[in-house]
Design an enzyme around this catalytic site. Structure first.
Site, PDB file in Angstrom:
ATOM      1  N   LYS A 191     -13.466  12.653  -5.594  1.00  0.00           N
ATOM      2  CA  LYS A 191     -13.082  11.867  -6.741  1.00  0.00           C
ATOM      3  C   LYS A 191     -12.776  10.418  -6.371  1.00  0.00           C
ATOM      4  O   LYS A 191     -12.835   9.524  -7.204  1.00  0.00           O
ATOM      5  CB  LYS A 191     -11.816  12.480  -7.383  1.00  0.00           C
ATOM      6  CG  LYS A 191     -11.979  13.948  -7.762  1.00  0.00           C
ATOM      7  CD  LYS A 191     -10.786  14.428  -8.576  1.00  0.00           C
ATOM      8  CE  LYS A 191      -9.824  15.253  -7.783  1.00  0.00           C
ATOM      9  NZ  LYS A 191     -10.254  16.452  -7.082  1.00  0.00           N
ATOM     10  N   ASP A 201     -14.758   5.674  -1.051  1.00  0.00           N
ATOM     11  CA  ASP A 201     -13.486   4.947  -1.056  1.00  0.00           C
ATOM     12  C   ASP A 201     -12.995   4.673   0.354  1.00  0.00           C
ATOM     13  O   ASP A 201     -12.495   3.596   0.647  1.00  0.00           O
ATOM     14  CB  ASP A 201     -12.415   5.684  -1.876  1.00  0.00           C
ATOM     15  CG  ASP A 201     -12.292   7.151  -1.497  1.00  0.00           C
ATOM     16  OD1 ASP A 201     -13.173   7.672  -0.790  1.00  0.00           O
ATOM     17  OD2 ASP A 201     -11.305   7.779  -1.910  1.00  0.00           O
ATOM     18  N   ASP A 256     -12.684   7.746   7.066  1.00  0.00           N
ATOM     19  CA  ASP A 256     -11.569   8.136   7.935  1.00  0.00           C
ATOM     20  C   ASP A 256     -12.179   8.663   9.240  1.00  0.00           C
ATOM     21  O   ASP A 256     -12.582   7.871  10.086  1.00  0.00           O
ATOM     22  CB  ASP A 256     -10.742   9.185   7.182  1.00  0.00           C
ATOM     23  CG  ASP A 256      -9.378   9.422   7.782  1.00  0.00           C
ATOM     24  OD1 ASP A 256      -9.157   9.001   8.930  1.00  0.00           O
ATOM     25  OD2 ASP A 256      -8.525  10.036   7.131  1.00  0.00           O
ATOM     26  N   VAL A 258      -2.702   5.398   3.446  1.00  0.00           N
ATOM     27  CA  VAL A 258      -2.876   4.444   2.345  1.00  0.00           C
ATOM     28  C   VAL A 258      -3.293   5.154   1.067  1.00  0.00           C
ATOM     29  O   VAL A 258      -4.010   6.159   1.109  1.00  0.00           O
ATOM     30  CB  VAL A 258      -3.894   3.328   2.697  1.00  0.00           C
ATOM     31  CG1 VAL A 258      -3.339   2.428   3.780  1.00  0.00           C
ATOM     32  CG2 VAL A 258      -5.235   3.912   3.121  1.00  0.00           C
ATOM     33  N   ARG A 317      -3.934   7.551  -7.441  1.00  0.00           N
ATOM     34  CA  ARG A 317      -5.305   7.031  -7.472  1.00  0.00           C
ATOM     35  C   ARG A 317      -5.434   5.811  -8.390  1.00  0.00           C
ATOM     36  O   ARG A 317      -6.261   4.937  -8.160  1.00  0.00           O
ATOM     37  CB  ARG A 317      -6.283   8.103  -7.960  1.00  0.00           C
ATOM     38  CG  ARG A 317      -6.457   9.279  -7.015  1.00  0.00           C
ATOM     39  CD  ARG A 317      -7.641  10.122  -7.491  1.00  0.00           C
ATOM     40  NE  ARG A 317      -7.639  11.473  -6.941  1.00  0.00           N
ATOM     41  CZ  ARG A 317      -8.227  11.821  -5.800  1.00  0.00           C
ATOM     42  NH1 ARG A 317      -8.814  10.920  -5.060  1.00  0.00           N
ATOM     43  NH2 ARG A 317      -8.212  13.071  -5.391  1.00  0.00           N
TER      44      ARG A 317
HETATM   45  C1  PRP Z   1     -11.612  11.557   1.205  1.00  0.00           C
HETATM   46  C2  PRP Z   1     -12.530  10.370   0.971  1.00  0.00           C
HETATM   47  C3  PRP Z   1     -13.748  10.714   1.743  1.00  0.00           C
HETATM   48  C4  PRP Z   1     -13.207  11.546   2.879  1.00  0.00           C
HETATM   49  C5  PRP Z   1     -13.151  10.693   4.095  1.00  0.00           C
HETATM   50  O1  PRP Z   1     -11.972  12.550   0.306  1.00  0.00           O
HETATM   51  O2  PRP Z   1     -12.810  10.212  -0.406  1.00  0.00           O
HETATM   52  O3  PRP Z   1     -14.665  11.465   0.983  1.00  0.00           O
HETATM   53  O4  PRP Z   1     -11.882  11.956   2.537  1.00  0.00           O
HETATM   54  O5  PRP Z   1     -12.661  11.429   5.154  1.00  0.00           O
HETATM   55  P1  PRP Z   1     -13.462  11.623   6.498  1.00  0.00           P
HETATM   56  O6  PRP Z   1     -14.051  10.280   6.869  1.00  0.00           O
HETATM   57  O7  PRP Z   1     -12.389  12.056   7.462  1.00  0.00           O
HETATM   58  O8  PRP Z   1     -14.506  12.659   6.296  1.00  0.00           O
HETATM   59  P2  PRP Z   1     -11.042  13.780  -0.072  1.00  0.00           P
HETATM   60  O9  PRP Z   1     -11.580  15.002   0.627  1.00  0.00           O
HETATM   61  O10 PRP Z   1      -9.600  13.454   0.150  1.00  0.00           O
HETATM   62  O11 PRP Z   1     -11.372  13.944  -1.617  1.00  0.00           O
HETATM   63  P3  PRP Z   1     -11.105  12.923  -2.842  1.00  0.00           P
HETATM   64  O12 PRP Z   1     -12.185  11.864  -2.807  1.00  0.00           O
HETATM   65  O13 PRP Z   1     -11.201  13.798  -4.026  1.00  0.00           O
HETATM   66  O14 PRP Z   1      -9.728  12.318  -2.637  1.00  0.00           O
END
Ligand code: PRP
Length: 182
Positions: free
Chosen positions: A44, A101, A104, A154, A166
């Protein structure tokens, strides 16, 4: 607007986001001027960034969304991502730009790039609003980056903690008391 009480420090302001999205939008518009561009948002968190970024595109493009789940740390480190909602359009011959977004560990994006190339995309590039410095497990090729931030907790502008925050119009560091007391 007052800063949310759970935010320790604003790291990227609304103005900085607006300015950077305009710059990225101009660069992407030039790069894809004569290409069949498909912007893919990863739900999302990417919805906010994708929405603002695409409002700065002057080239033609279409949009699709995907939802993936990495099921917490164990699955992240394995790099296995489960598709919760798949794309609606075929990728053969399309020039794909993934809007994310945050980068990581990079495992989600690494998986998606491989997956999209496997479906016949002509090219796959990434636009990430935030790159967490030093968090990547392997080098990943990022064509467009909004902001490089330290490896801290963050939230805001799509980024959540337990699905909250969000909608904050800025990106900020979450007070550690919020997640330590959870
Ligand atoms: C977050 C973000 C990326 C992912 C990055 O998604 O939106 O998709 O983590 O992490 P990585 O580089 O360690 O793979 P999340 O799974 O938290 O879902 P969301 O977008 O619904 O918050």
């Amino acid at each position: 607007m007052a800063i949310h009480p759970d935010i320790e420090k604003v790291l990227v302001t609304e103005d900085q986001l607006r300015e950077r999205n305009a710059q990225l939008g101009a660069a992407i518009s030039a790069d894809y001027a004569d290409k069949d561009l498909l912007v893919i948002g990863v739900l999302k968190g990417a919805a906010w960034f994708l929405s603002d970024l695409t409002r700065n595109l002057s080239c033609d493009f279409t949009v699709d969304y995907m939802a993936v789940s990495s099921y917490g740390a164990a699955h992240k480190s394995s790099g296995v991502v489960r598709i919760m909602k798949d794309l609606e359009v075929p990728l053969e011959g399309r020039h794909v730009l993934i809007a994310e977004d945050i980068l990581d560990t990079g495992l989600t994006l690494k998986y998606l790039v491989r997956n999209f190339l496997g479906r016949g995309a002509a090219s796959v590039e990434i636009a990430a609003c935030v790159l967490k410095e030093g968090a990547q497990e392997e080098a990943i090729d990022l064509r467009y980056v909004g902001f490089v931030l330290a490896n801290e907790f963050v939230v805001g502008y799509g980024l959540d903690y337990a699905q909250r925050y969000r909608g904050l119009p800025y990106i900020g560091r979450l007070r550690s008391s919020v997640y330590q007391n959870a």
